[in-house]
Enzyme design. Sequence first.
Site, short mmCIF file in Angstrom:
data_model
loop_
_atom_site.label_atom_id
_atom_site.label_comp_id
_atom_site.label_asym_id
_atom_site.label_seq_id
_atom_site.Cartn_x
_atom_site.Cartn_y
_atom_site.Cartn_z
N TYR A 7 33.86 30.54 12.29
CA TYR A 7 33.74 30.83 13.72
C TYR A 7 33.54 29.56 14.54
CZ TYR A 7 31.59 32.07 18.15
OH TYR A 7 31.29 32.14 19.49
N GLY B 216 36.35 33.11 22.38
CA GLY B 216 36.25 33.97 23.55
C GLY B 216 36.97 33.43 24.77
N ASN C 117 27.34 25.43 24.52
CA ASN C 117 26.44 26.46 23.99
C ASN C 117 25.05 25.87 23.80
OD1 ASN C 117 25.53 28.83 22.92
ND2 ASN C 117 27.13 29.00 21.36
N ARG D 135 -16.43 28.34 44.78
CA ARG D 135 -17.28 28.41 43.59
C ARG D 135 -16.47 28.62 42.31
NH1 ARG D 135 -21.04 33.45 42.76
NH2 ARG D 135 -20.51 33.67 44.96
#
Length: 637
Positions: free
Chosen positions: A163, A170, A290, A381
């Site tokens: 991949y 994509g 990425n 305070r």
Amino acid sequence: MPRFTVHIRDEWLAVPCRDTSKTIQWLGQEALKRYIKNKPDNGGITAVKDTRFVVRRCQGLGLLDVDDTIEDVLEDNDFVELAIEGDTMSPDFIPCEPGVSHLYPYTCWIFYISLDGNSLTSTDLINLGRGLYKIKLTPEAERKVVQSRELLDTIVKENKVVYGITTGFGKFARTVIPVSVGNPLSPERTRMLLALRINVLAKGHSGVSLETLQAMIQAFNASCLSFVPEKGTVGASGDLAPLSHLALGLMGEGKMWSPTSGWADAKYVLEAHGLKPISLKPKEGLALINGTQMITSLGAEAVERAQAIAQQADIIAALTLEVLKGTTKAFDSDIHALRPHPGQIEVAQRFRSLLDSDHHPSQIAESHRFCDRVQDAYTMRCCPQVHGIANDTIAFVQNIINTEINSATDNPMVFAERGETISGGNFHGEYPAKALDFLAIAVHELASISERRIERLCNPSLSELPAFLVNEGGLNSGFMIAHCTAAALVSENKVLCHPSSVDSLSTSAATEDHVSMGGWAARKALRVIEHVEQVLAIELLAACQGIEFLRPLRTTTPLEKVYELVRSVVKPWIKDRFMSPDIEAVHRLLLDQKVWNVAKPYIEKYQTEYIPESRPVSPTAFSLDSPASPRKRVRHE
């Protein structure tokens, strides 16, 4: 031969010039000739010599006199914009300083930071954004980058299916987000983004080639910065859209900015600096786009500014307490040792180092030593408890951001020593997204409590000072509207503090079915912090104005130094005037950490001269009257 790049309407034109004694008028006409050459209708221009135009620098937008000679006003490879009379500004022309105003001026570099992917800090990243350093790789980083690339080259050679290396990744890689998605990041923030991406790639787990990484470093060192829209990331898979734009400019596409050119076409900016566009190899597309670097680089700025304003908030609150004649007893170390949160203990210690003590006596404190007030309002305070958790949250977030800065966050990861690549989920931005949501919520409280102290300063029934800190009330409104401004900013922050990371929208056809929304978490955290800075600037102005009504009494030495610093840029409020410049001037002091730098030596001296706070706590550890106590004199209880 000298050459100049001229922007006309929607085109950038390279115009060579053999004789630089020619005028700017000649340069403009020569550019117009080239512009109309390939236009079917001559671009609507009937005669070049009759066309009226103005010429301005792209950098700074300074107008050039058409009668000046080129050699007198331009240098080789300069970029200019030609605006034809009757035209509006070209729709794709971007001013040289768009969007967010720059926090720091551009500077020339002197030193280098060596990146190895493991040791960069948020402070380093801010300094890289400011242009204080150039970048180079360590030898070890170069070795790891080469090893991981060799593994990928082997995978490609053997035609293995992996991949993102031998497969596509994509349609998004071919889609450019339009400019209308948002203003570009400022040059400082784009430098931070590019430097952080280089640092992550230097870890040697992304598979980018050394050649490509060195080209990115050369672009950074020349300050050639891509157009990166500030909007468009969902924070998983990483910051795809902004990082795609970062890579786009490096490839010679889209727009780039440099100190020399301003905004121009990327290919011309690179060429003007002697650089070549990057040509991507297998997997380098994913390696460049990425990761969580957009979220993290903005987060680094947010956490650094948060830390700076939190330190200075203690000083400002201490000055307000002096003006309102509060007690120092609430900051006794034994009280805070019983609830030993580090931030709470640290804030209380800062208050003790700045307020009335034998070490730094205060005439103002002495004036109300025997008053009948029992105790102070919570806004004075409880500063250690409220400011303290902000400090502890900042430390928590800074740890996450610094871890993220030195993390490999793309996909797949390359393990050269194992000879394999593995797909995972390090690109998910949930860590910095959640942390930056926490940061906004915590730092906002510094403004929330500050606004209430401003109210006490302005309200005569609470302060015993003139209404709205001005004489002749009614004729003068004093700090009335400044307090309204502070209240408005605090109210806006309440909405901005809604966490963006609780939202998630499925993207990429449900493959990326959970996202972090970390980009918005980072951007709104920065907006919250800027509002906090502005509210505290107003409080500091109001406290210094309150001092005027207590004169000739003087406060402690460190707080007098703070007062003198403010008065070096803003005069006392005698009658109404335009207040915005005063607020901006004091805001600048806070951004530059000058208030902290004035008080810091006194805080550090106190820490070294008094008993360490980490000793075991005992009810009889010391009394307020013992020689060991730095607070022997007691105000109202």
